[in-house]
Motif scaffolding. Sequence first.
Motif, short mmCIF file in Angstrom:
data_model
loop_
_atom_site.label_atom_id
_atom_site.label_comp_id
_atom_site.label_asym_id
_atom_site.label_seq_id
_atom_site.Cartn_x
_atom_site.Cartn_y
_atom_site.Cartn_z
N LEU A 99 136.49 14.98 8.24
CA LEU A 99 137.67 14.43 7.56
C LEU A 99 137.36 14.13 6.09
O LEU A 99 138.16 14.42 5.19
CB LEU A 99 138.14 13.18 8.28
N GLU A 100 136.19 13.60 5.84
CA GLU A 100 135.80 13.30 4.47
C GLU A 100 135.65 14.58 3.64
O GLU A 100 136.06 14.62 2.48
CB GLU A 100 134.48 12.51 4.47
N LEU A 101 135.09 15.63 4.26
CA LEU A 101 134.95 16.90 3.55
C LEU A 101 136.32 17.50 3.24
O LEU A 101 136.55 18.03 2.15
CB LEU A 101 134.10 17.88 4.36
N ALA A 102 137.24 17.41 4.20
CA ALA A 102 138.60 17.91 3.98
C ALA A 102 139.24 17.20 2.79
O ALA A 102 139.84 17.83 1.91
CB ALA A 102 139.45 17.72 5.23
N CYS A 103 139.11 15.87 2.75
CA CYS A 103 139.67 15.10 1.64
C CYS A 103 139.00 15.46 0.31
O CYS A 103 139.68 15.60 -0.71
CB CYS A 103 139.51 13.60 1.90
N ASP A 104 137.69 15.60 0.35
CA ASP A 104 136.97 15.96 -0.88
C ASP A 104 137.44 17.31 -1.42
O ASP A 104 137.62 17.48 -2.62
CB ASP A 104 135.46 15.98 -0.61
N GLN A 105 137.64 18.27 -0.52
CA GLN A 105 138.10 19.59 -0.96
C GLN A 105 139.52 19.54 -1.49
O GLN A 105 139.90 20.37 -2.32
CB GLN A 105 137.96 20.61 0.18
N LEU A 106 140.30 18.58 -1.01
CA LEU A 106 141.66 18.38 -1.53
C LEU A 106 141.65 17.49 -2.77
O LEU A 106 142.71 17.17 -3.32
CB LEU A 106 142.56 17.76 -0.45
N GLU A 107 140.45 17.07 -3.19
CA GLU A 107 140.25 16.21 -4.37
C GLU A 107 140.93 14.87 -4.22
O GLU A 107 141.54 14.34 -5.17
CB GLU A 107 140.70 16.94 -5.65
N ILE A 108 140.84 14.31 -3.03
CA ILE A 108 141.38 12.98 -2.76
C ILE A 108 140.21 12.03 -2.56
O ILE A 108 139.38 12.23 -1.66
CB ILE A 108 142.30 12.99 -1.52
N LYS A 109 140.12 11.02 -3.40
CA LYS A 109 138.99 10.10 -3.36
C LYS A 109 139.25 8.89 -2.47
O LYS A 109 138.33 8.32 -1.89
CB LYS A 109 138.65 9.61 -4.78
N ASP A 110 140.51 8.48 -2.41
CA ASP A 110 140.86 7.28 -1.64
C ASP A 110 141.33 7.69 -0.25
O ASP A 110 142.49 8.07 -0.05
CB ASP A 110 141.96 6.50 -2.38
N TYR A 111 140.45 7.58 0.73
CA TYR A 111 140.77 8.03 2.09
C TYR A 111 141.83 7.15 2.75
O TYR A 111 142.45 7.57 3.74
CB TYR A 111 139.51 8.04 2.97
N THR A 112 142.06 5.96 2.21
CA THR A 112 143.08 5.08 2.80
C THR A 112 144.49 5.57 2.50
O THR A 112 145.46 5.02 3.03
CB THR A 112 142.93 3.62 2.29
N THR A 113 144.62 6.59 1.65
CA THR A 113 145.93 7.18 1.37
C THR A 113 146.15 8.46 2.17
O THR A 113 147.06 9.23 1.89
CB THR A 113 146.09 7.51 -0.13
N VAL A 114 145.30 8.67 3.17
CA VAL A 114 145.35 9.89 3.98
C VAL A 114 145.76 9.56 5.41
O VAL A 114 145.29 8.58 6.01
CB VAL A 114 143.95 10.57 3.99
N LEU A 115 146.67 10.36 5.96
CA LEU A 115 147.03 10.25 7.37
C LEU A 115 146.18 11.22 8.17
O LEU A 115 146.11 12.41 7.85
CB LEU A 115 148.50 10.60 7.60
N LYS A 116 145.54 10.74 9.22
CA LYS A 116 144.85 11.61 10.18
C LYS A 116 145.72 11.67 11.43
O LYS A 116 145.96 10.66 12.09
CB LYS A 116 143.47 11.04 10.52
N VAL A 117 146.25 12.85 11.73
CA VAL A 117 147.18 13.02 12.84
C VAL A 117 146.51 13.84 13.93
O VAL A 117 146.04 14.96 13.69
CB VAL A 117 148.47 13.74 12.38
N GLY A 118 146.43 13.26 15.14
CA GLY A 118 145.78 13.97 16.24
C GLY A 118 146.35 13.62 17.60
O GLY A 118 147.28 12.81 17.71
N ASP A 119 145.77 14.21 18.62
CA ASP A 119 146.31 14.05 19.98
C ASP A 119 145.25 13.63 20.99
O ASP A 119 145.47 13.71 22.19
CB ASP A 119 146.95 15.36 20.44
N SER A 120 144.08 13.20 20.49
CA SER A 120 143.01 12.74 21.38
C SER A 120 142.42 11.45 20.84
O SER A 120 142.61 11.10 19.66
CB SER A 120 141.91 13.79 21.50
N ILE A 121 141.68 10.74 21.67
CA ILE A 121 141.03 9.51 21.24
C ILE A 121 140.02 9.81 20.14
O ILE A 121 139.88 9.05 19.17
CB ILE A 121 140.35 8.81 22.44
N ASN A 122 139.31 10.93 20.26
CA ASN A 122 138.32 11.27 19.23
C ASN A 122 138.97 11.53 17.87
O ASN A 122 138.34 11.29 16.83
CB ASN A 122 137.49 12.48 19.67
N ASP A 123 140.21 12.01 17.86
CA ASP A 123 140.94 12.15 16.58
C ASP A 123 141.14 10.78 15.93
O ASP A 123 140.95 10.62 14.71
CB ASP A 123 142.31 12.79 16.81
N ILE A 124 141.55 9.80 16.73
CA ILE A 124 141.79 8.46 16.21
C ILE A 124 140.49 7.85 15.70
O ILE A 124 140.45 7.27 14.60
CB ILE A 124 142.42 7.55 17.28
#
Length: 265
Positions: free
Chosen positions: A164-189
């Motif tokens: 998730l951090e690598l995905a944000c970094d590649q999108l040039e987003i530094k503040d991860y608290t402004t990112v939604l992580k959307v998933g369907d399993s406990i491991n996603d959460i």
Amino acid sequence: MTIQAVIFDWAGTTIDYGSRAPIVAFQKAFENVGIKISEAEIRQDMGLDKYTHIHKIINLPAVQNDWQARFQVLPTSDDCDRIYLDFKDILLASLTDFAQLKPGMTATIDYMNANQIAYGTTTGYDAEMLAIVLPIAANQGYRPTVNITSEQTNGIGRPAPAMLELACDQLEIKDYTTVLKVGDSINDILEGQNADAITVGLIDGSNLMGLSQTEFEALTTAEQTELRMKITAQYEAVGADHILQSMADLPALIDMINQPVTDRH
């Protein structure tokens, strides 16, 4: 707050209602060595990369017992490798049958594009599996900017935050608290929490639900409601920030989060 990006999971979240493709492949691969495994045994660790998931399954006490009874020895890492390769062949052959976008995805894609919200994915798939689903998804209008597998994070998959951090970094987003992580399993959460992202658990068509769309729609309204409540409780138990019945509800959630606190009623 303004949401800068959404990071999705794949199977069970954006495609493959009920996350069926991995289940079928896991069961067939173990059946090919004479071991039966239940859906429940598989689903408890969904969201991991598939190689790690094979190791989790093979170390289950019931599987260890069955293996020893059948072969008079315990399974080895070589056995894991062989099962994984068989699993991968089965999954690669079937992925095209399970790559239909889930209900609500098209409207959500349109919303994100219209509002210039970046989006990408993290996944338990590997690059070869992604290579099959990406063009099929693209033909349906779904084209994530970045797609991160554990191969890109030195084998570190969920629930760690590395992908998730690598995905944000590649999108040039530094503040991860402004990112939604959307998933369907406990491991996603857990992945989202470990990266300090805002976590969103999906109910319908999720790994936690585990039913195909046909199976779910065959339930009575009361049965559907009871199942949704059970899944909601599972997400609540691990502290998901938001729980949505369907992907169709995501645009309204983003609008609500983006709304100034003083404007909320």
